[in-house]
Scaffold this motif. Structure first.
Motif, mmCIF file in Angstrom:
data_model
loop_
_atom_site.group_PDB
_atom_site.id
_atom_site.type_symbol
_atom_site.label_atom_id
_atom_site.label_comp_id
_atom_site.label_asym_id
_atom_site.label_seq_id
_atom_site.Cartn_x
_atom_site.Cartn_y
_atom_site.Cartn_z
ATOM 1 N N ALA A 35 0.832 -1.208 0.000
ATOM 2 C CA ALA A 35 0.000 0.000 0.000
ATOM 3 C C ALA A 35 0.863 1.253 0.000
ATOM 4 O O ALA A 35 0.557 2.231 -0.692
ATOM 5 N N ALA A 36 1.961 1.224 0.773
ATOM 6 C CA ALA A 36 2.855 2.390 0.797
ATOM 7 C C ALA A 36 3.529 2.592 -0.546
ATOM 8 O O ALA A 36 3.740 3.743 -0.974
ATOM 9 N N LEU A 37 3.888 1.508 -1.235
ATOM 10 C CA LEU A 37 4.511 1.647 -2.554
ATOM 11 C C LEU A 37 3.544 2.243 -3.564
ATOM 12 O O LEU A 37 3.913 3.108 -4.366
ATOM 13 N N VAL A 38 2.292 1.782 -3.539
ATOM 14 C CA VAL A 38 1.290 2.354 -4.447
ATOM 15 C C VAL A 38 1.076 3.834 -4.134
ATOM 16 O O VAL A 38 0.992 4.677 -5.043
ATOM 17 N N LEU A 297 -5.308 11.017 0.488
ATOM 18 C CA LEU A 297 -5.283 9.591 0.825
ATOM 19 C C LEU A 297 -3.901 8.996 0.558
ATOM 20 O O LEU A 297 -3.363 8.250 1.396
ATOM 21 N N ALA A 298 -3.304 9.314 -0.592
ATOM 22 C CA ALA A 298 -1.989 8.767 -0.917
ATOM 23 C C ALA A 298 -0.930 9.251 0.060
ATOM 24 O O ALA A 298 -0.082 8.473 0.523
ATOM 25 N N LEU A 299 -0.959 10.536 0.415
ATOM 26 C CA LEU A 299 0.025 11.061 1.352
ATOM 27 C C LEU A 299 -0.168 10.486 2.747
ATOM 28 O O LEU A 299 0.806 10.239 3.469
ATOM 29 N N THR A 300 -1.404 10.257 3.157
ATOM 30 C CA THR A 300 -1.654 9.664 4.468
ATOM 31 C C THR A 300 -1.139 8.232 4.536
ATOM 32 O O THR A 300 -0.490 7.835 5.507
ATOM 33 N N VAL A 301 -1.437 7.433 3.497
ATOM 34 C CA VAL A 301 -0.948 6.049 3.470
ATOM 35 C C VAL A 301 0.576 6.018 3.404
ATOM 36 O O VAL A 301 1.223 5.201 4.082
ATOM 37 N N LEU A 302 1.161 6.902 2.617
ATOM 38 C CA LEU A 302 2.622 6.955 2.535
ATOM 39 C C LEU A 302 3.232 7.364 3.871
ATOM 40 O O LEU A 302 4.255 6.809 4.293
ATOM 41 N N GLY A 303 2.619 8.324 4.549
ATOM 42 C CA GLY A 303 3.133 8.731 5.862
ATOM 43 C C GLY A 303 3.075 7.609 6.870
ATOM 44 O O GLY A 303 4.010 7.408 7.663
ATOM 45 N N ASP A 304 2.002 6.832 6.848
ATOM 46 C CA ASP A 304 1.907 5.689 7.756
ATOM 47 C C ASP A 304 2.945 4.633 7.404
ATOM 48 O O ASP A 304 3.529 3.996 8.293
ATOM 49 N N GLY A 305 3.199 4.437 6.103
ATOM 50 C CA GLY A 305 4.239 3.491 5.712
ATOM 51 C C GLY A 305 5.628 3.938 6.122
ATOM 52 O O GLY A 305 6.452 3.120 6.543
ATOM 53 N N VAL A 306 5.895 5.230 6.012
ATOM 54 C CA VAL A 306 7.189 5.747 6.465
ATOM 55 C C VAL A 306 7.343 5.570 7.969
ATOM 56 O O VAL A 306 8.420 5.215 8.467
#
Length: 356
Positions: A35-38, A297-306
């Protein structure tokens, strides 16, 4: 924002802060999260579109400010002529109602404003928060009390109300994107200052930091050489979660009419003009709203992945949980096979006795 604050504080809780993982380890953990990669791919595409806005609009042959009155139906109040808001080879996403300005050009240039304001405001917040938090942790008791009370005041300020007040009194000649960036950055740095102070105090009690202070190093050298490397993980994590929040704030301010002013395109400002056209021309509302939704949504998922990739205990918890589950499955399988074996052994003599 409070959930992000709790998540970062929980990641940094403890008497000693874990060291930030290396670049290879970080990328390995991040690649393990699909999910973070997407989300990272979506964010990279949005940034590329924002940077290439002049090239994309030149390829289309349009610009975000030119009016096209021949493409709107004045008899119907300015509704675009044609299906789907005037979609055509010359206007890839149609045109705006009442003005006829190209929607594709305004969307891609609006990405420049929305992403640029959010990223620049995040940089201002991180710079102020880190400076105040480290100074509070390394200063004496009076400096700590003074900076802590100032941080409490900043945190208690309602961001939207203060932003509305400041943006309303500033002259309109001041560049609005720069003004919105400064207002968001100068008002909303309190939470990250609290996180940095708490993390710096935990690092301050470690042996290597105490040795550096006792050796005669100044506060700036101790902060630069010993504290800032240990603060990288929580700061990067919180900064990644701040970007979508700042995008939403900029869109809300522009929607309320005190943010970016026309003709400068902004997704929030486009939503302001679309509130009366959602029935006659729904694409005028759906396109900027969809762009905002996907970006946040993309930035939130990426932030959680980071956050997960920078927390070395997150991967270990996953491994421990998986290992326990696998071990339980193996134990269950071993017990089942042994039970079958014992049953077979027990049935053998009984059969022989019966035949005898």
């Amino acid at each position: 924002m409070s959930e992000a604050l709790v998540a970062v504080e929980a990641a940094g809780a403890g008497t000693s802060a874990p060291a930030a993982p290396g670049a290879r380890q970080f990328w390995r953990r991040l690649r393990a999260q699909r999910a973070a990669l997407v989300a990272a791919a979506v964010v990279a595409l949005l940034v590329l579109v924002a940077l290439a806005a002049p090239l994309l609009t030149a390829l289309e042959g349009q610009d975000p400010t030119t009016y096209h009155p021949s493409l709107i139906d004045s008899a119907r109040g300015g509704v675009p002529i044609g299906s789907f808001g005037g979609f055509s080879a010359d206007h890839w996403l149609g045109v705006e109602p009442q003005t006829g300005r190209d929607m594709f050009a305004r969307l891609v240039y609006g990405a420049q404003v929305s992403l640029g304001v959010a990223l620049a405001a995040t940089v201002v917040q991180v710079a102020l928060g880190v400076a105040v938090g480290v100074a509070s942790a390394l200063g004496n008791r009076w400096v700590d009390q003074l900076l802590s009370r100032a941080t409490d005041i900043i945190v208690a300020m309602p961001l939207m109300i203060m932003s509305l007040a400041l943006l309303a009194i500033v002259p309109s000649s001041f560049p609005r994107p720069v003004l919105v960036t400064l207002v968001i950055g100068l008002i909303a740095w309190g939470n990250i200052a609290k996180i940095v102070r708490a993390q710096a105090l935990s690092l301050k009690g470690l042996d290597y930091v105490s040795a550096a202070r006792l050796s005669g190093w100044g506060a700036w050298r101790v902060a630069r050489r010993e504290l800032l490397p240990g603060l990288a993980a929580p700061v990067i994590t919180y900064a990644a979660l701040l970007v979508p929040t700042n995008i939403s704030v900029e869109a809300a301010l522009s929607f309320l009419g005190v943010g970016v002013k026309p003709p400068t395109p902004s997704w929030g400002q486009m939503l302001t003009d679309a509130d009366v056209w959602y029935q006659a021309a729904p694409q005028y509302l759906l396109l900027p709203a969809g762009a905002l939704f996907v970006t946040v949504l993309a930035l939130t998922v990426l932030g959680d992945g980071v956050r997960t990739a920078l927390d070395p205990r997150a991967a270990s918890r996953l491994r421990v949980g998986t290992g326990r589950k696998d071990a339980g499955a193996r134990d269950f399988g071993a017990k089942g096979s042994s039970a079958k074996g014992s049953g077979a052994e027990g049935s053998g003599p009984t059969t022989k006795e019966a035949s005898a």
